[in-house]
Every structure is written in structure tokens, then in C-alpha cells.
Design a protein around this motif. Structure first.
Motif, PDB file in Angstrom:
ATOM      1  N   SER A  85       0.823  -1.213   0.000  1.00 12.45           N
ATOM      2  CA  SER A  85       0.000   0.000   0.000  1.00 12.45           C
ATOM      3  C   SER A  85       0.851   1.254   0.000  1.00 12.45           C
ATOM      4  O   SER A  85       0.553   2.226  -0.705  1.00 12.45           O
ATOM      5  CB  SER A  85      -0.940   0.001   1.215  1.00 12.45           C
ATOM      6  N   LEU A 105       0.699   3.934  -3.143  1.00 14.74           N
ATOM      7  CA  LEU A 105       0.248   5.306  -2.915  1.00 14.74           C
ATOM      8  C   LEU A 105       1.400   6.298  -2.776  1.00 14.74           C
ATOM      9  O   LEU A 105       1.172   7.482  -2.531  1.00 14.74           O
ATOM     10  CB  LEU A 105      -0.617   5.362  -1.658  1.00 14.74           C
ATOM     11  N   SER A 121      -7.450   5.501  -5.885  1.00 16.41           N
ATOM     12  CA  SER A 121      -6.439   6.395  -6.455  1.00 16.41           C
ATOM     13  C   SER A 121      -6.471   7.675  -5.624  1.00 16.41           C
ATOM     14  O   SER A 121      -7.442   8.430  -5.659  1.00 16.41           O
ATOM     15  CB  SER A 121      -6.767   6.709  -7.919  1.00 16.41           C
ATOM     16  N   GLN A 152       0.550  11.272  -1.789  1.00 18.97           N
ATOM     17  CA  GLN A 152       1.933  11.065  -2.219  1.00 18.97           C
ATOM     18  C   GLN A 152       2.907  11.798  -1.296  1.00 18.97           C
ATOM     19  O   GLN A 152       2.777  12.995  -1.053  1.00 18.97           O
ATOM     20  CB  GLN A 152       2.124  11.552  -3.658  1.00 18.97           C
TER      21      GLN A 152
END
Length: 426
Positions: A364, A368, A395, A400
Motif C-alpha cells: 500500500s 500510494l 487512487s 503522495q
């Protein structure tokens, strides 16, 4: 829902009887968490960076409250004995009347009404990120120099004192942690002889000074250097007491068919070594005098923790037995034998969940592009797996480079970490 709330400017301490917080059969654990979400915001420890003592009290009380909520979902749930949780409450600075308006003029609101309102105002992850990601990015950017300083200080002290690790029991902010390390560094310069005893140990910053049941050197953040020095000077005597405690654990294990007696830091209150030894000693004498008949080694591989505030034995969802120190020996024997196979199955599932959880956290975080993905101790592996699986389906470009914590509620921490509930909505 909350009783005896006053209207004050910034900070107030109130005692909330648990019977007014939870109606055991009206709520499931998840429903209770949702209904209590406004309350979590009012008492969340990260709002108390300038008040370390109040922060610690809130963290302790929240940990106990989360434990009660988890028990609500267990089969065969029994009502809890009366207890009081103490919280410090942070109210909105620009309009103190907001709190009174939010929780009702009298401070009381019906639980069903609170739950219904919470469900109507359900927050989705995407909408929350839209409103909070920018603020989190700014806080994270501002914290980067301090994060580097923290890593530097921790590395230097670990090498200088030959420590196994340096940890924190509380989720203090980065600045607060740096301050604690600076204090330890000054002590190392002032009392180098005393700190030589720390070689090979783990130091944990917490609310009391001494040695923990797990053998960690506890440094109380409200204590002065004199108290810390005394702890380091007493390490040889602590080591002797720790060996005696391990011997008692072995003796109890021998009497109970080889079951492992353990202390679980994440699931139990932080006990001093002296306190834990006293618990072991009292339980050993109780079991030894009862002449229980377990087949030798028949319970090897199983785990048991002792708790002083329980009256009935329990099998935790993670597979370990929770045994009251005052448990009747005959009841103890019957319960352990009856639940042994179920305990082995739960332990096996726990180990499988841990492996899967670790893999999903890594996957994950990479998917991400997170700087870090972690969870609060009160979030189980099953809950973390559920959350990670959902994250992999989404999404979320705003995450980020962020630090993401899986918790029970939404929050932006003071250093930019994002907290989201494990059961967040798409």
C-alpha cells in the motif's frame, strides 16, 4: 451522552463515567466509535502538545476506552464493573459556546441520537483529504528539519550509550521528542558513570521513571535529571529483580502445563518491574497452593497474561488467555483446558494475519507513494488488513509523500501525519 460538561475557555478536566458513554447492548463496538468521534476530536492527545501531562492522561484513558469498545464486539460480553475515565478537553478557542452547542446545553445527549447524527454527517476519505491534505503538507514540510534532528540525536545517543533502542510510549510531537533527547544527552555529559549501566538496554520515554515489566529503562518526562540518574544507578538491582521475575514466570508455567506467562506492552497498562513482580509472586503462591493437575507440557505454545482488574478469565481474539490474578484455581483449570484448542487456532490466525499485514503495509505504501504507513496500537491486524485492502483499490494522489496513520478517527497531527479511521468510507 456526556455528563457534567462545563463551558470553559481552553482546558478543563472532566470525569466521564463509562456507563454514560456506552450503553452496552444498544451499540456495537463500531457504532460506539462512530458515535464517539466528536468526543475523540475534543480529547485527542495531539491537541495537547503544550500540555504533556494532560496529553499522557488522555492517551491512557483513550487506550482503556478503545479496549472497552473492542470487548463490546466479543461473544459472551459481560457488563464491566463501574469505572471512571478522566479526560482533558480541548475546546474551540474562537467560540467557547460551540462545545455547549455541540454536546447539548445540559451536557447530555442520547446515544442513539448521537449515532444517528454521526451517520448523517459521515465523512468520506476523499472529501476529508480535499479539506485537509493542504494543511498536512504544510505541517509535514515544516517538520522535516526537526525529523532529521530527531534521527541524528537518536543515533548519536544510541551509539554513545550503547543502547539497544530508544522509544516513546506516547505519540508526542517531533519537537517534544527532540527536547527529551537533548535532556538525556545533557545527563550523559553530567553523569557519565551512572549511564554506563545502560549498555544493551532500551530506553523508553513515558510518564514514570524506573524499569518497566518488559525490562525497559523508563524515563518520566515530568521528572528532573536527579530522578533519571537514580534510575540508571539502580539498574544492577533492577537486573536482579528481573531475573527473579523470569524465574517466577517459569515456575508458574511449569505448574500450568507449560503455558507461557508473558506481559504484552501494547495490550496492558505500563507496569513498573516491582509491580509486575508483585503480581507474579501473588499469583504463583495462589497456584502453587491449589495443587492443579495439568499434564506436563500439554499447554506448550499457548500464552497467558495476568490482569489485576478482572474477575473472570477470558480468551483474547489474538489467542492469548487473560487471567485475573484472583481467579479461582478450579475455574482457571477448567477454562484453560476447555479453550486450549480454540486458543491455538487464534494464535495461528494471528501469525498469518501479521505476515499478511506486513505485506499489505509495504504494498500500500508503495502503491500510494507514501513516505510512511503505520497504525495506532489499538488498531488490530484484521482492521489494518481491511484498511490496506481498501487503500489498494483507491487512487489518492494527495497522499503522495505523506505519513499516513491508520487510527479510529480523522485527524491531522501537529507534524503533518494524517490519521484516518481503519473503516473509512469511500
Amino acid at each position: 451522552m456526556f455528563c457534567h460538561w462545563g463551558t470553559v475557555r481552553r482546558l478543563s478536566v472532566k470525569k466521564l463515567p463509562l456507563k454514560h458513554v456506552i450503553r452496552a447492548r444498544a451499540f456495537s463496538g463500531a457504532d460506539a466509535v462512530n458515535a464517539l468521534r466528536p468526543f475523540y476530536f475534543a480529547v485527542h492527545p495531539d491537541f495537547f502538545g503544550q500540555h504533556p501531562r494532560e496529553r499522557e492522561i488522555n492517551e491512557n484513558s483513550l487506550k482503556r476506552l478503545n479496549g472497552y469498545l473492542e470487548n463490546l464486539q466479543k461473544p459472551g460480553f459481560r457488563s464491566f464493573k463501574p469505572t471512571t475515565l478522566t479526560f482533558y478537553v480541548r475546546e474551540k478557542e474562537h467560540n467557547p459556546s460551540d462545545v455547549q452547542e455541540s454536546f447539548g446545553a445540559s451536557g447530555f445527549k442520547d446515544p442513539e441520537e448521537e449515532l444517528e447524527q454521526a451517520q448523517r454527517m459521515e465523512t468520506t476519505l476523499s472529501s476529508w483529504l480535499d479539506n485537509n491534505a493542504e494543511s498536512a503538507v504544510k505541517k509535514l514540510k515544516n517538520s522535516l528539519p526537526l525529523r532529521k534532528e530527531l534521527d541524528r540525536l537518536k543515533g548519536e545517543l544510541s551509539r554513545q550509550l550503547h543502547l539497544s533502542d530508544i522509544r516513546w510510549q506516547r505519540s508526542w510531537g517531533i519537537a517534544h521528542r527532540c527536547s527529551q533527547l537533548h535532556s538525556l544527552s545533557r545527563l550523559a555529559q553530567q553523569s557519565p558513570e551512572a549511564l554506563r549501566n545502560a549498555k544493551g538496554h532500551t530506553v523508553i520515554f513515558t510518564d514514570r521513571s524506573g524499569m518497566s515489566a518488559t525490562g525497559y529503562i523508563m524515563l518520566g518526562t515530568m521528572d528532573v535529571h536527579h530522578h533519571w540518574t537514580k534510575v540508571f544507578e539502580r539498574l544492577p538491582s533492577y537486573a536482579t529483580l528481573q531475573r527473579k521475575g523470569l524465574l517466577l514466570e517459569d515456575r508458574i508455567s511449569h505448574l500450568l502445563g507449560g503455558i507461557q506467562i508473558t506481559y504484552m506492552e501494547d495490550l496492558q497498562p505500563m507496569l513498573m518491574l516491582e509491580e509486575y513482580y508483585s503480581v507474579l509472586d501473588g499469583f504463583y503462591n495462589r497456584v502453587r497452593n491449589s495443587r492443579l493437575s495439568f499434564h506436563p507440557h500439554s499447554l506448550r505454545g499457548l500464552q497467558m497474561i495476568l490482569e489485576s482488574d478482572r474477575y473472570a478469565p477470558n480468551l483474547h481474539e489474538l489467542g492469548h488467555f487473560i487471567i485475573p490474578t484472583v481467579c479461582d484455581p478450579a475455574t482457571l483449570q477448567w477454562f484453560i483446558i476447555a479453550k486450549a484448542q480454540q486458543a491455538r487456532e487464534k494464535l495461528k490466525r494471528k501469525e498469518e494475519s501479521k505476515v499478511l499485514e506486513k505485506e499489505l503495509i509495504k504494498t500500500s505504501a508503495e502503491k500510494l507513494s507514501l513516505q510512511r504507513l503505520y497504525k495506532e496500537p489499538s488498531v488490530s491486524s484484521v482492521q489494518m488488513i481491511h484498511s490496506c485492502n481498501k487503500l489498494l483499490e483507491e487512487s489518492l494522489p494527495s497522499l503522495q509523500g505523506m505519513h499516513l496513520c491508520i487510527s479510529h478517527f480523522y485527524s491531522v497531527l501537529q507534524d503533518g501525519d494524517l490519521c484516518i479511521p481503519w473503516n473509512w468510507k469511500s
